[in-house]
Design an enzyme around this catalytic site. Structure first.
Site, PDB file in Angstrom:
ATOM      1  N   HIS A  29       7.661  -2.887  10.113  1.00 56.81           N
ATOM      2  CA  HIS A  29       6.962  -3.414   8.937  1.00 56.81           C
ATOM      3  C   HIS A  29       7.877  -3.626   7.735  1.00 56.81           C
ATOM      4  O   HIS A  29       7.635  -4.503   6.914  1.00 56.81           O
ATOM      5  CB  HIS A  29       5.861  -2.404   8.580  1.00 56.81           C
ATOM      6  CG  HIS A  29       4.938  -2.848   7.498  1.00 56.81           C
ATOM      7  ND1 HIS A  29       4.296  -4.061   7.512  1.00 56.81           N
ATOM      8  CD2 HIS A  29       4.529  -2.227   6.351  1.00 56.81           C
ATOM      9  CE1 HIS A  29       3.536  -4.173   6.422  1.00 56.81           C
ATOM     10  NE2 HIS A  29       3.668  -3.075   5.714  1.00 56.81           N
TER      11      HIS A  29
ATOM     12  N   PHE B  41       0.838  -1.200   0.000  1.00 56.17           N
ATOM     13  CA  PHE B  41       0.000   0.000   0.000  1.00 56.17           C
ATOM     14  C   PHE B  41       0.875   1.253   0.000  1.00 56.17           C
ATOM     15  O   PHE B  41       1.783   1.362   0.825  1.00 56.17           O
ATOM     16  CB  PHE B  41      -0.853  -0.041   1.264  1.00 56.17           C
ATOM     17  CG  PHE B  41      -1.980   0.924   1.329  1.00 56.17           C
ATOM     18  CD1 PHE B  41      -3.035   0.864   0.440  1.00 56.17           C
ATOM     19  CD2 PHE B  41      -2.004   1.874   2.354  1.00 56.17           C
ATOM     20  CE1 PHE B  41      -4.106   1.734   0.547  1.00 56.17           C
ATOM     21  CE2 PHE B  41      -3.076   2.759   2.464  1.00 56.17           C
ATOM     22  CZ  PHE B  41      -4.128   2.687   1.559  1.00 56.17           C
TER      23      PHE B  41
ATOM     24  N   TRP C 168      -0.100  -8.466   4.553  1.00 59.27           N
ATOM     25  CA  TRP C 168      -1.216  -7.763   5.188  1.00 59.27           C
ATOM     26  C   TRP C 168      -2.491  -8.085   4.436  1.00 59.27           C
ATOM     27  O   TRP C 168      -2.558  -7.907   3.221  1.00 59.27           O
ATOM     28  CB  TRP C 168      -0.972  -6.256   5.149  1.00 59.27           C
ATOM     29  CG  TRP C 168      -1.985  -5.414   5.879  1.00 59.27           C
ATOM     30  CD1 TRP C 168      -1.861  -4.905   7.149  1.00 59.27           C
ATOM     31  CD2 TRP C 168      -3.254  -4.930   5.382  1.00 59.27           C
ATOM     32  NE1 TRP C 168      -2.972  -4.157   7.475  1.00 59.27           N
ATOM     33  CE2 TRP C 168      -3.842  -4.160   6.417  1.00 59.27           C
ATOM     34  CE3 TRP C 168      -3.949  -5.092   4.182  1.00 59.27           C
ATOM     35  CZ2 TRP C 168      -5.089  -3.536   6.280  1.00 59.27           C
ATOM     36  CZ3 TRP C 168      -5.200  -4.475   4.055  1.00 59.27           C
ATOM     37  CH2 TRP C 168      -5.753  -3.697   5.093  1.00 59.27           C
TER      38      TRP C 168
ATOM     39  N   SER D  75       3.587  -6.790   2.127  1.00 59.60           N
ATOM     40  CA  SER D  75       2.440  -6.152   2.785  1.00 59.60           C
ATOM     41  C   SER D  75       1.137  -6.431   2.033  1.00 59.60           C
ATOM     42  O   SER D  75       0.776  -7.579   1.858  1.00 59.60           O
ATOM     43  CB  SER D  75       2.713  -4.667   2.977  1.00 59.60           C
ATOM     44  OG  SER D  75       1.831  -4.162   3.930  1.00 59.60           O
ATOM     45  N   MET D  76       0.440  -5.400   1.538  1.00 61.35           N
ATOM     46  CA  MET D  76      -0.766  -5.695   0.755  1.00 61.35           C
ATOM     47  C   MET D  76      -0.426  -6.495  -0.502  1.00 61.35           C
ATOM     48  O   MET D  76      -1.270  -7.229  -1.014  1.00 61.35           O
ATOM     49  CB  MET D  76      -1.489  -4.408   0.352  1.00 61.35           C
ATOM     50  CG  MET D  76      -2.342  -3.820   1.458  1.00 61.35           C
ATOM     51  SD  MET D  76      -3.552  -2.693   0.740  1.00 61.35           S
ATOM     52  CE  MET D  76      -4.053  -1.791   2.204  1.00 61.35           C
TER      53      MET D  76
ATOM     54  N   ASP E 163       6.422  -4.947  14.037  1.00 62.83           N
ATOM     55  CA  ASP E 163       5.581  -4.427  12.943  1.00 62.83           C
ATOM     56  C   ASP E 163       4.221  -4.034  13.513  1.00 62.83           C
ATOM     57  O   ASP E 163       3.463  -4.889  13.969  1.00 62.83           O
ATOM     58  CB  ASP E 163       5.427  -5.531  11.883  1.00 62.83           C
ATOM     59  CG  ASP E 163       4.639  -5.081  10.652  1.00 62.83           C
ATOM     60  OD1 ASP E 163       4.014  -3.997  10.692  1.00 62.83           O
ATOM     61  OD2 ASP E 163       4.655  -5.823   9.656  1.00 62.83           O
TER      62      ASP E 163
HETATM   63  O1  9J3 Z   1       2.229  -1.738   3.535  1.00 61.18           O
HETATM   64  C1  9J3 Z   1       1.072  -2.171   3.456  1.00 61.18           C
HETATM   65  O2  9J3 Z   1       0.567  -2.596   2.391  1.00 61.18           O
HETATM   66  C2  9J3 Z   1       0.285  -2.095   4.751  1.00 61.18           C
HETATM   67  C3  9J3 Z   1      -1.165  -2.135   4.678  1.00 61.18           C
HETATM   68  C4  9J3 Z   1      -1.837  -0.940   5.327  1.00 61.18           C
HETATM   69  O3  9J3 Z   1      -1.206  -0.020   5.816  1.00 61.18           O
HETATM   70  O4  9J3 Z   1      -3.154  -0.933   5.297  1.00 61.18           O
HETATM   71  C5  9J3 Z   1      -3.841   0.188   5.823  1.00 61.18           C
HETATM   72  C6  9J3 Z   1      -5.148   0.331   5.162  1.00 61.18           C
END
Ligand code: 9J3
Length: 291
Positions: free
Chosen positions: A239, A93, A186, A161-162, A207
């Site tokens: 993270h 993200f 995530w 992450s995402m 994280d």
């Molecule tokens: O780095 C990421 O993709 C974390 C995901 C995130 O911050 O989601 C918040 C909506």
């Protein structure tokens, strides 16, 4: 020449043929595993910035496919090594492609054709990132100018992450994927029981964006049908620790891809039994021995 010697000369070719067929003598260095690429791995080779293959890089331009935005392709230039497995990599993200760019040359130089992605928008959710990963693999293996270098049956996804949540979504949608790696993955959804693809997760204890207790750990627990799975947790780090271009992230990501995309059991030594709890690692959970 004695008659014994003559007798021996007559049977020698047959003895040699039997020895070869029994595997007593190896006629050349041909590996039993046709997918195996590169020299025998060592701790130094799996943590290195570059593997043994010379590589080239080229843009995957915007408009190449409507299934993903754009990215960069990294590929071994050798054409005498058979076809390579293909790996697509997605950022998280708000991240640009550059956060995961380091994986391109690291993995390609070890013998993979890699595409790193700039997502459609930096705000795309994990499911969309999963679709983009699959779209990128499809373009790479069937339409791109690199397709002849690739074995389209051996593909994998990696994400941060995402993008890691997206990699798991991709595996859920496409069981034919050979390997999945989630770096600080995530995704609020964590019912990964449909995933059968071998999956590696890497998390970090500090994280607070994708806390391991709410993401990686339940993901690992819920991957009940994954052929194999492993979870590595750093004892420190935020993270971004699992997406750092460091030796540990390289070693585990590379070894997982080698083991499951190339069936290369030479890499088992880096995954099983894996590290014990230490100053660096809070834990390593796995399904060793790998199936
Ligand atoms: O780095 C990421 O993709 C974390 C995901 C995130 O911050 O989601 C918040 C909506």
């Amino acid at each position: 020449m004695s008659s014994k010697t003559i007798q021996w000369l007559r049977i020698a070719p047959f003895v040699a043929a039997i020895a070869v067929s029994l595997g007593v003598v190896t006629p050349s260095h041909a590996a039993d595993n046709p997918y195996e690429k590169g020299p025998n791995p060592t701790e130094a080779s799996v943590t290195a910035e570059k593997g043994s293959f010379a590589i080239a890089e080229a843009p995957a331009p915007s408009g190449a496919s409507n299934k993903f935005n754009k990215g960069t392709v990294y590929y071994p230039t050798a054409t005498d090594q058979g076809t390579f497995g293909a790996v697509a990599v997605a950022p998280g993200f708000t991240n640009p492609e550059s956060i995961i760019s380091w994986l391109g040359p690291r993995l390609a130089s070890q013998g993979f054709v890699v595409i790193t992605l700039e997502t459609n928008t930096t705000l795309d959710l994990p499911e969309s990132r999963g679709d983009q990963l699959l779209g990128a693999l499809d373009w790479l293996t069937t339409q791109s100018q690199y397709k002849d270098r690739i074995d389209p049956t051996r593909t994998a996804v990696v994400g941060f992450s995402m993008g890691g949540g997206g990699a798991l979504r991709a595996a859920e949608d496409r069981p034919a994927l050979k390997a999945t790696v989630g770096l600080a993955p995530w995704e609020p959804y964590s019912a990964w029981q449909k995933v059968t693809t071998p999956t590696l997760l890497i998390g970090a204890a500090d994280d607070v964006i994708a806390p391991t207790g709410a993401h990686s750990e339940p993901f690992y627990d819920h991957l009940t049908n994954a052929r194999d799975k492993a979870y590595l947790e750093y004892n420190f780090g935020n993270h971004f620790k699992p997406v750092e271009a460091n030796a540990t992230n390289t070693k585990f990501t590379l070894s997982w891809l080698k083991r499951f995309v190339d069936n290369d059991t030479r890499y088992d030594q880096f995954l099983c039994p894996g590290p014990s709890k230490s100053a660096e690692f809070q834990e390593y959970r796995n399904t060793c021995p790998l199936g």
